[in-house]
Design an enzyme around this catalytic site. Sequence first.
Site, PDB file in Angstrom:
ATOM      1  N   LYS A   1       0.838  -1.256   0.088  1.00 42.74           N
ATOM      2  CA  LYS A   1       0.020  -0.162   0.070  1.00 42.74           C
ATOM      3  C   LYS A   1       0.974   1.469   0.026  1.00 42.74           C
ATOM      4  CE  LYS A   1      -3.447  -2.679   0.025  1.00 42.74           C
ATOM      5  NZ  LYS A   1      -4.263  -3.358   1.116  1.00 42.74           N
TER       6      LYS A   1
HETATM    7  C1  LIG Z   1      -5.299  -4.419   1.394  1.00 42.97           C
HETATM    8  C2  LIG Z   1      -6.849  -4.269   1.378  1.00 42.97           C
HETATM    9  C3  LIG Z   1      -7.460  -4.757   2.524  1.00 42.97           C
HETATM   10  C4  LIG Z   1      -6.775  -5.421   3.795  1.00 42.97           C
HETATM   11  O1  LIG Z   1      -5.762  -4.786   4.410  1.00 42.97           O
HETATM   12  P1  LIG Z   1      -4.810  -5.559   5.391  1.00 42.97           P
HETATM   13  O2  LIG Z   1      -4.015  -4.520   6.136  1.00 42.97           O
HETATM   14  O3  LIG Z   1      -4.049  -6.522   4.246  1.00 42.97           O
HETATM   15  O4  LIG Z   1      -5.426  -6.546   6.391  1.00 42.97           O
HETATM   16  C5  LIG Z   1      -8.826  -4.651   2.455  1.00 42.97           C
HETATM   17  N1  LIG Z   1      -9.484  -4.081   1.392  1.00 42.97           N
HETATM   18  C6  LIG Z   1      -8.736  -3.887   0.378  1.00 42.97           C
HETATM   19  C7  LIG Z   1      -9.536  -3.317  -0.689  1.00 42.97           C
HETATM   20  C8  LIG Z   1      -7.271  -3.945   0.441  1.00 42.97           C
HETATM   21  O5  LIG Z   1      -6.828  -3.617  -0.812  1.00 42.97           O
END
Ligand SMILES: *Cc1c(COP(=O)(O)O)cnc(C)c1O
Length: 377
Positions: free
Chosen positions: A180
């Site tokens: 991210k």
């Molecule tokens: C990355 C992501 C999540 C979950 O996040 P984590 O930190 O990996 O638990 C939820 N929704 C979307 C759309 C994501 O891209």
Amino acid sequence: MIPYGRQSIDEEDIQAVVEVLRSNWLTTGPKVGEFEARVSELVEAEHAVAFSSGTAALHGVMFALDIGVGDEVIVPAMTFAATANAVVYQRGTPVFADVLGDTLLIDPAAVETLITPRTKAIVAVDYAGQPCEYERMRDIAQRHGVRLIADACHALGAKYRGKMVGSVADMTVFSFHPVKHITTGEGGMVTTGDMAFEKRMRVFRNHGIPCDHLERRAKGSWYYEMVELGYNYRITDIQCALGISQLKKLQGFVNRRREIASIYDKAFEGLSNITPLAVRDEVRHAYHLYVVRIDFQSIGCDRARFFEESVAKGIGVNVHYIPVHLHPFYRRCFGTSPGLCPVAEKVYEQIVTLPIHPGMSNGDVDTVIGVVTEAVE
Ligand SMILES: *Cc1c(COP(=O)(O)O)cnc(C)c1O
């Protein structure tokens, strides 16, 4: 190998983590509140609650909404499974809405048709980093008396009509997974303007106990009560120190992602078999992902072969996502099947995610363009 996404960590980040390791507080210390304050400032929200992951943050949102048996929550079919899973953690029912074919954002018209007396909330996903049609979504939510939640795990730093994502829904969820925009290793955050939601989420992430060790110590008391069934979804000070340091670089990270996207856009402009997703005028796209649609039938190559050959050439392509309602769990437990969200299912066959992250050089970008262009021609 050029991965589709990865973290960018520098010496300053490492020093920030090392400092916490030498301090008294590894968790539930001062860095947690500081990180929350920095994120709420950035996204112009009144409150922020940090969690151990984006998924835990989504679960916290569903708890704050008091989702339970019989409650429906509308989610887009084109998202990471965690968006829907969080509804199920609270024993609610996710209802899958189709997406718009050109942006893969939740389709407001589809959402309208799915609202029932049991609907409690709509979760919109800012797919790839492009804010959803917040104005229309808010209007729908208000007219039907339901909450609008943003899963903005792709969209930290994005804007909708000049407003920061994080301040335009009832609650907004971010993730700090290494792919991210900024990372804490694992981590997540909810931003909201609603103090009642904020309070409920703080209790939820700490076993359902309304006060933490600092408050007990301040009161000089050992006594506490567990008033809800919560979880240990706390984030550590080690992670938050990294997050605070990373956040200083967010603007540069997003700018570089946007720069790479515009190089891709130009390169693919003249090619008929490859179409980048559409971008609306009213948004500032944060480009967590760069997704293209490829007409595999015309180029006479299936996606599996394209995928294999790209990876063999060192290009870390990916596919985001398999429509959630097609996963075996949802078919088995919620009776979903192909045909439920035809646009998401059709576009799923065509999409490919190309590498995009701030650590990529222009040379890397050219390498990706070369491999993809050769394949589609
Ligand atoms: C990355 C992501 C999540 C979950 O996040 P984590 O930190 O990996 O638990 C939820 N929704 C979307 C759309 C994501 O891209």
